[in-house]
Design a protein around this motif. Structure first.
Motif, mmCIF file in Angstrom:
data_model
loop_
_atom_site.group_PDB
_atom_site.id
_atom_site.type_symbol
_atom_site.label_atom_id
_atom_site.label_comp_id
_atom_site.label_asym_id
_atom_site.label_seq_id
_atom_site.Cartn_x
_atom_site.Cartn_y
_atom_site.Cartn_z
ATOM 1 N N GLN A 138 0.831 -1.211 0.000
ATOM 2 C CA GLN A 138 0.000 0.000 0.000
ATOM 3 C C GLN A 138 0.860 1.253 0.000
ATOM 4 O OE1 GLN A 138 -3.269 -1.960 -0.655
ATOM 5 N NE2 GLN A 138 -3.264 0.237 -0.444
ATOM 6 N N LEU A 139 1.983 1.226 0.697
ATOM 7 C CA LEU A 139 2.862 2.390 0.737
ATOM 8 C C LEU A 139 3.396 2.743 -0.646
ATOM 9 C CD1 LEU A 139 4.889 1.538 3.951
ATOM 10 C CD2 LEU A 139 3.450 3.561 3.654
ATOM 11 N N TYR A 140 3.596 1.731 -1.487
ATOM 12 C CA TYR A 140 4.157 1.956 -2.814
ATOM 13 C C TYR A 140 3.081 1.958 -3.900
ATOM 14 C CZ TYR A 140 8.845 1.690 -0.943
ATOM 15 O OH TYR A 140 10.004 1.971 -0.249
ATOM 16 N N ALA A 141 1.827 2.069 -3.492
ATOM 17 C CA ALA A 141 0.729 2.094 -4.459
ATOM 18 C C ALA A 141 0.520 3.480 -5.056
ATOM 19 C CB ALA A 141 -0.564 1.618 -3.798
ATOM 20 N N THR A 142 1.101 4.503 -4.443
ATOM 21 C CA THR A 142 0.901 5.874 -4.915
ATOM 22 C C THR A 142 2.241 6.574 -5.080
ATOM 23 O OG1 THR A 142 0.658 6.644 -2.642
ATOM 24 C CG2 THR A 142 -1.359 6.116 -3.828
ATOM 25 N N ASP A 143 2.224 7.668 -5.827
ATOM 26 C CA ASP A 143 3.387 8.548 -5.928
ATOM 27 C C ASP A 143 2.868 9.979 -5.855
ATOM 28 O OD1 ASP A 143 2.188 8.797 -8.413
ATOM 29 O OD2 ASP A 143 3.864 7.950 -9.555
ATOM 30 N N ALA A 144 3.475 10.914 -6.550
ATOM 31 C CA ALA A 144 3.023 12.303 -6.479
ATOM 32 C C ALA A 144 1.929 12.608 -7.489
ATOM 33 C CB ALA A 144 4.213 13.245 -6.699
ATOM 34 N N SER A 145 1.405 11.596 -8.138
ATOM 35 C CA SER A 145 0.385 11.783 -9.164
ATOM 36 C C SER A 145 -1.006 11.537 -8.597
ATOM 37 C CB SER A 145 0.640 10.822 -10.329
ATOM 38 O OG SER A 145 0.318 9.492 -9.945
ATOM 39 N N LEU A 148 -5.774 14.701 1.970
ATOM 40 C CA LEU A 148 -5.079 15.900 1.509
ATOM 41 C C LEU A 148 -3.707 15.633 0.892
ATOM 42 C CD1 LEU A 148 -5.185 18.956 1.298
ATOM 43 C CD2 LEU A 148 -4.383 19.103 3.654
ATOM 44 N N CYS A 149 -2.996 14.637 1.373
ATOM 45 C CA CYS A 149 -1.644 14.386 0.870
ATOM 46 C C CYS A 149 -1.689 14.103 -0.624
ATOM 47 C CB CYS A 149 -1.009 13.207 1.600
ATOM 48 S SG CYS A 149 0.587 12.703 0.915
ATOM 49 N N SER A 193 0.960 20.755 1.193
ATOM 50 C CA SER A 193 -0.488 20.723 1.390
ATOM 51 C C SER A 193 -0.886 20.959 2.840
ATOM 52 C CB SER A 193 -1.049 19.369 0.939
ATOM 53 O OG SER A 193 -0.827 19.159 -0.425
ATOM 54 N N GLU A 194 0.100 21.073 3.732
ATOM 55 C CA GLU A 194 -0.132 21.293 5.155
ATOM 56 C C GLU A 194 -0.932 20.159 5.786
ATOM 57 O OE1 GLU A 194 -1.631 25.267 5.714
ATOM 58 O OE2 GLU A 194 0.282 26.163 5.131
ATOM 59 N N VAL A 195 -0.541 18.939 5.458
ATOM 60 C CA VAL A 195 -1.126 17.765 6.097
ATOM 61 C C VAL A 195 -0.756 17.785 7.582
ATOM 62 C CG1 VAL A 195 -1.049 15.244 6.227
ATOM 63 C CG2 VAL A 195 -1.050 16.390 3.992
ATOM 64 N N ASP A 196 -1.740 17.679 8.459
ATOM 65 C CA ASP A 196 -1.500 17.735 9.901
ATOM 66 C C ASP A 196 -1.577 16.330 10.483
ATOM 67 O OD1 ASP A 196 -1.334 18.287 12.595
ATOM 68 O OD2 ASP A 196 -2.628 20.059 12.493
ATOM 69 N N GLY A 215 3.765 8.520 3.784
ATOM 70 C CA GLY A 215 3.451 7.126 4.047
ATOM 71 C C GLY A 215 2.305 6.974 5.025
ATOM 72 N N ARG A 216 2.366 7.717 6.112
ATOM 73 C CA ARG A 216 1.305 7.617 7.126
ATOM 74 C C ARG A 216 -0.034 8.105 6.564
ATOM 75 N NH1 ARG A 216 5.699 9.822 10.739
ATOM 76 N NH2 ARG A 216 6.439 8.009 11.921
ATOM 77 N N ALA A 217 -0.001 9.225 5.839
ATOM 78 C CA ALA A 217 -1.245 9.787 5.299
ATOM 79 C C ALA A 217 -1.873 8.829 4.294
ATOM 80 C CB ALA A 217 -0.958 11.136 4.647
ATOM 81 N N ASN A 218 -1.065 8.239 3.431
ATOM 82 C CA ASN A 218 -1.605 7.293 2.458
ATOM 83 C C ASN A 218 -2.189 6.068 3.136
ATOM 84 O OD1 ASN A 218 -1.410 8.372 -0.166
ATOM 85 N ND2 ASN A 218 0.799 8.070 -0.158
ATOM 86 N N MET A 219 -1.512 5.585 4.167
ATOM 87 C CA MET A 219 -2.013 4.406 4.861
ATOM 88 C C MET A 219 -3.351 4.698 5.549
ATOM 89 S SD MET A 219 -0.026 1.853 4.294
ATOM 90 C CE MET A 219 -0.325 0.666 5.592
#
Length: 1009
Positions: free
Chosen positions: A50-57, A600-601, A677-680, A634-638
């Protein structure tokens, strides 16, 4: 997570054997096989995937698994294994691709973790050799020692890697001078689709013709045959269909191949890999040429009444030979003007300014730079004053004058401010928390600069047709505009618009002789438009070249000339569903509440930068561990994946999830400022931890830390006995066994006489209310009151020396910071409500609240607004200050006389104050007090309240601390100061440190005459 335990070699490959279908993958068998073959880690667990399922796109595709190679042999072994089983392979660096190049249902090779060294810099040849995963900024650090640099400068250069720059054929703001990466690639070591290791570089055409064989079993002879065919048969079509641009990275790099074949008797096959996005071969090492670092620079900021006027001026400006021409439109100027950092700069612009062009020149010296700016102003803005008279032989164009005013920048600080302003709006665009987002999918189309005015007008018409808008910014000089239309792909209509806008934009770039990608590549977003851009004949040439390199299409399949559909594999699509699984407890003031923050990430990987290259606070755990799961991204995507069904239901409340994903977040709040993006993440962690406590209960240790104010009260009452107890033989082992507090940690020391006791004993305020212009409620925070009252005494001394009336409120409780940080939100809210009720009447009457401990000050200023609502909390928050923030903001020290010793201080600020942009005040006060001050651009100290005391976190805490220790050791300062209690405790453990450092207020008070 799986780890490698076996020896590398020709292990029998009797494990997984299947046709590639993701759901049928026998992952345990693959792990067993690959662990025998490679020295690096092999991770096929669900979290890593899951961590490697996304990038900056905007895209998401879950990989089969991830291999972390340590060297080329690992890469070759993995690719050979996958080739024998028809398994796709995807190389990946920092995951900064914007078009979806680095997400796929494949075995991912992570080069950034281990294969990231600069191997050699040859200043005489002006070349460098580095491994595939070397971050560009680190390559430039090594080259910079010789006055050289890798010329392409993509915006993500502080986290993107060398092979990624080659794979994308990256450029940057200064492509007018330097062009694309392909021009600098001299040689690569790469692994072909079948696992063969080879080197590609300058090769005589005669040799290529002699070894060409389209029917050979080996890959290279087949590649040679296709190269010969392209050179002999496709030259005319390539010259006709390829755009005449400095910035075209769509399709394969055939125009450079033809140019080299036309201009000489050899071609550089390594450059054929530039822009191939890992579809032809996997680069493991590269030798690149370097350029001299410019002697100096100068900048001119031209202002315009309309963005189309600015576009009209680009072509005339290019005649002045600038290094960069960057545009910023009214949307971004308005956003920048709303920020504290840039409102002053935007305020200097003439009223009605709609757009700006930032023009930068490289110069031999300062006089040369000033002259270039003067000549430009004389040509493009003759009514604007300049610091230098224009030359008689200057460039003068016949184009109409459009610029209204001109501003010059010749010093580093002002130039940096102008550049930062140009880049400031995008983070706000990316901070949108609604379902509609500014997605990167047509944001780097390119057209010749002379067509920019008509092109932008046509783009505006297209966006109006779809009832949306975008900003226009970035690289106007080479004709590359970043355009991010607002679109909601969660709806069927929005998804249709997403496709149709891209289709019409492709028609426009073809019409104006441009490219669908001038910078960020094809990937999933733009591959399908290459056929329209180049025509069927070249599309098939691309496919033939791909087949020659990769007959089974296993290398990053679907990209460049494949079957990607831009509307598929989107992170957010009409089938997307979000379910938090609980009712949030905190206030989330954004368009989509808690969900908006979780989503948001956007994946830019800003949290993956090193301390040396990016500075700032974010993300200390990633900087210490260099693991994706420890980054904010990583945390935000998870979290998002757990709440949108990509993981098992309620996964976010599982012990493993909390331990693996959230536990090592130190709550520094750096991401709330440093993330574009100011992810908190700190706030999200508090929500999830609170819900976990509601479901599963909390440990005794967590409850004790959350109630540290009560523990401290008892500790002071029993001092010095409470202090001696911690020093008894075996006390450390006992505290770890019973409470989980690290044996290596010394517990805080308690004072029998607290600060409140001292204040009462002295008779209260030393300056009467009647004689004082200002009145302060000095909040007795827990640590200052019980553990370090000297800092509060110094605050009283300084404030009263300036004539401020000081009172210590009695009817308050702890700020609530400890329970908030441990996820006890109800207790934190209770304490916040108590303090607001106690303080609000005095604040309404004109009193200010001042706090010595910075984390408690920020608790009042920021976190109370997340816990409570109403006029009282807003009033208290707006009138609460850290002690040196208060002194600086109101000029409290203005009439004081200081006699500081000749002492050079090293200042480490508190991460919470940095997150709220209030950290600079202390430095100003210290300097006015007579000290030399070296403020560190440092991340969190790693102590983070209770985090560093907890046994399971001790090693991470010290790993983060070592980053800070290194900065202190490199500083010219001699005495360390830090306002944070945790920071002073961690710094007191620094090797060679005499004692815990003082609070800076103590140094200011000590300097009073």
């Amino acid at each position: 997570m799986a780890s490698n335990t076996g020896e590398r070699g020709e292990a029998p490959l009797d494990g997984a054997n299947f046709d590639y279908v993701s759901d049928e993958v026998d992952r345990p068998a693959m792990v067993d096989d690959l662990e025998r073959l490679v020295a690096g880690e092999v991770r096929f667990d669900s979290y890593t995937r899951q961590l490697y399922a996304t990038d900056a796109s905007a895209y998401e595709a879950t990989p089969i698994g991830v291999v972390f190679p340590t060297d080329t042999d690992d890469v070759a072994a993995t690719m050979r294994y996958c080739a024998e089983r028809d398994i796709p392979v995807l190389p990946r660096g920092g995951g900064t691709s914007l078009a979806g190049q680095t997400v796929s249902e494949a075995v991912v090779l992570d080069f950034a973790t281990h294969m990231n060294d600069v191997l050699d810099v040859d200043p005489e040849a002006a070349e460098a050799t580095a491994q595939a995963g070397t971050v560009l900024a680190e390559l430039n650090d090594a080259a910079g020692e010789y006055g050289l640099k890798f010329a392409p400068d993509p915006a993500a250069g502080d986290r993107s890697v060398l092979a990624g720059a080659i794979g994308n054929n990256s450029t940057g703001s200064h492509s007018l001078k330097y062009g694309k990466t392909d021009a600098y690639v001299e040689e690569v070591e790469c692994v072909l689709a079948d696992g063969t290791v080879t080197r590609l570089g300058e090769t005589p055409l005669d040799e290529i013709r002699a070894e060409a064989d389209p029917d050979a079993d080996e890959i290279l002879p087949r590649v040679y045959a296709e190269v010969v065919r392209i050179v002999d048969e496709e030259r005319e079509e390539i010259e006709r269909r390829y755009p005449s641009l400095k910035r075209n990275v769509s399709g394969y790099n055939l125009d450079m191949l033809i140019d080299e074949a036309t201009g000489g008797d050899s071609v550089n096959l390594a450059r054929l890999l530039a822009g191939s996005e890992g579809t032809l071969a996997t680069i493991t090492e590269a030798t690149v040429s370097l350029e001299p670092v410019p002697e100096t620079k100068s900048v001119c900021l031209l202002t315009y009444d309309d963005v189309l006027d600015a576009m009209e001026d680009v072509a005339p400006i290019l005649e002045h030979d600038p290094a960069a021409v960057e545009v910023m439109d009214d949307v971004l100027l308005e956003l920048a003007g709303e920020t504290a950092e840039f409102e002053d700069v935007v305020g200097l612009l003439p009223e009605g300014t709609d757009s700006t062009l930032l023009v930068e020149f490289y110069a031999e010296d300062d006089d040369h730079g000033r002259q270039q700016v003067a000549d430009l102003i004389a040509d493009r803005c003759p009514d604007a004053p300049s610091e230098v008279d224009p030359r008689d032989d200057r460039v003068v164009t016949d184009e109409p004058i459009h610029a209204v005013t001109a501003m010059e920048a010749h010093d580093d600080e002002t130039r940096s401010k102008f550049w930062k302003m140009r880049k400031s709006g995008l983070p706000i665009l990316l901070g949108r928390t609604s379902d509609a987002k500014h997605i990167a999918y047509i944001e780097d189309t390119a057209v010749p600069a002379e067509h920019l005015p008509e092109y932008v007008a046509d783009v505006q018409a297209v966006l109006e047709e779809y009832d949306t808008f975008a900003s226009y910014y970035a690289h106007a000089g080479p004709g590359v505009l970043h355009i991010r239309p607002l679109v909601n792909t969660k709806t069927l209509d929005g998804l249709e618009d997403y496709h149709d806008i891209a289709d019409e934009m492709t028609d426009l770039v073809v019409k104006y002789g441009g490219s669908v990608s001038g910078e960020h590549g094809d990937g999933r977003a733009r591959t399908q438009w290459n056929r329209k851009l180049y025509g069927d004949r070249l599309w098939n040439v691309f496919r033939d070249l791909k087949t020659a390199f990769d007959s089974d299409w296993l290398l990053n399949p679907g990209n460049v000339c494949g079957d990607h559909d831009m509307t598929e594999n989107l992170r957010f699509d009409p089938a997307y569903d979000f379910e938090a699984g609980f009712e949030p407890s905190l206030r989330w003031e954004n368009e989509n509440g808690f969900q908006g923050m979780v989503e948001l990430c956007h994946g830019c990987a800003g949290c993956r930068g090193s301390q040396e290259n990016t500075g700032g606070v974010m993300c200390p755990t990633y900087r210490a561990a260099e693991e994706e799961i420890q980054s904010t991204r990583g945390r935000a995507n998870m979290l998002r994946q757990a709440m949108s069904g990509d993981l098992d239901p309620d996964e976010q409340f599982d012990d493993e999830f909390l331990t693996e994903v959230l536990d090592l977040c130190v709550g520094c709040k750096g991401c709330s400022k440093d993330c574009p993006s100011e992810v908190d993440m700190a706030k999200m962690k508090a929500e999830l931890t609170h819900e976990y406590h509601q479901r599963e209960g909390a440990s005794l240790r967590d409850r004790l830390f959350a109630n540290v104010s009560l523990v401290s009260k008892v500790g002071s009452a029993l001092a010095p006995l409470s202090n001696w107890a911690g020093k008894l033989p075996g006390a450390g082992r006992l505290q770890e066994t019973l409470m989980g507090v690290a044996a290596e940690r010394d517990l805080p020391q308690f004072h029998r006489e607290t600060f409140v006791d001292w204040f009462d004993a002295r008779g209260g305020a030393g300056v009467s209310r009647a004689d004082a212009e200002r009145a302060v409620l000095l909040f007795p925070d827990t640590y200052t009151n019980h553990n370090h009252p000297d800092a509060a005494r110094a605050a009283v001394e300084l404030l009263e020396a300036a004539g401020v009336h000081v009172r210590v409120p009695r009817d308050v409780v702890g700020s609530g910071r400890p329970p908030l940080s441990k996820g006890f939100l109800d207790l934190a809210r209770e304490r916040a409500a108590h303090n607001v009720e106690a303080l609000a009447p005095d604040v309404d009457a004109g009193w200010d609240v001042v706090v010595v401990e910075p984390s408690d000050a920020v608790m009042f200023q920021s976190d109370y607004l997340d816990l409570l609502d109403g006029e009282d909390v807003e009033t208290v928050a707006a009138n609460t200050y850290g002690v040196l923030e208060y002194v600086d903001a109101f000029g409290i020290d203005g009439d004081l006389t200081f006699e500081a010793p000749g002492e050079h201080l090293v200042y480490h600020g508190h991460c919470h104050q940095k997150s709220t942009k209030k950290d600079h005040h202390a430095v100003g006060v210290l300097r006015r007090a007579g000290y030399d001050v070296d403020p560190l651009d440092s991340t969190c100290c790693g102590m983070a309240g209770s985090f560093g005391y907890e046994a399971e976190h001790y090693s991470m805490s010290k790993a983060i601390a070592r980053i800070l220790y290194g900065q202190v050791d490199e500083s010219p300062g001699e005495t360390v100061v830090a306002p944070g209690a945790s920071c002073r405790s961690q710094l007191g453990d620094r090797p060679g440190a005499d004692d815990h450092p003082p609070h800076p207020i103590e140094k200011v008070a000590a300097a009073l005459a």
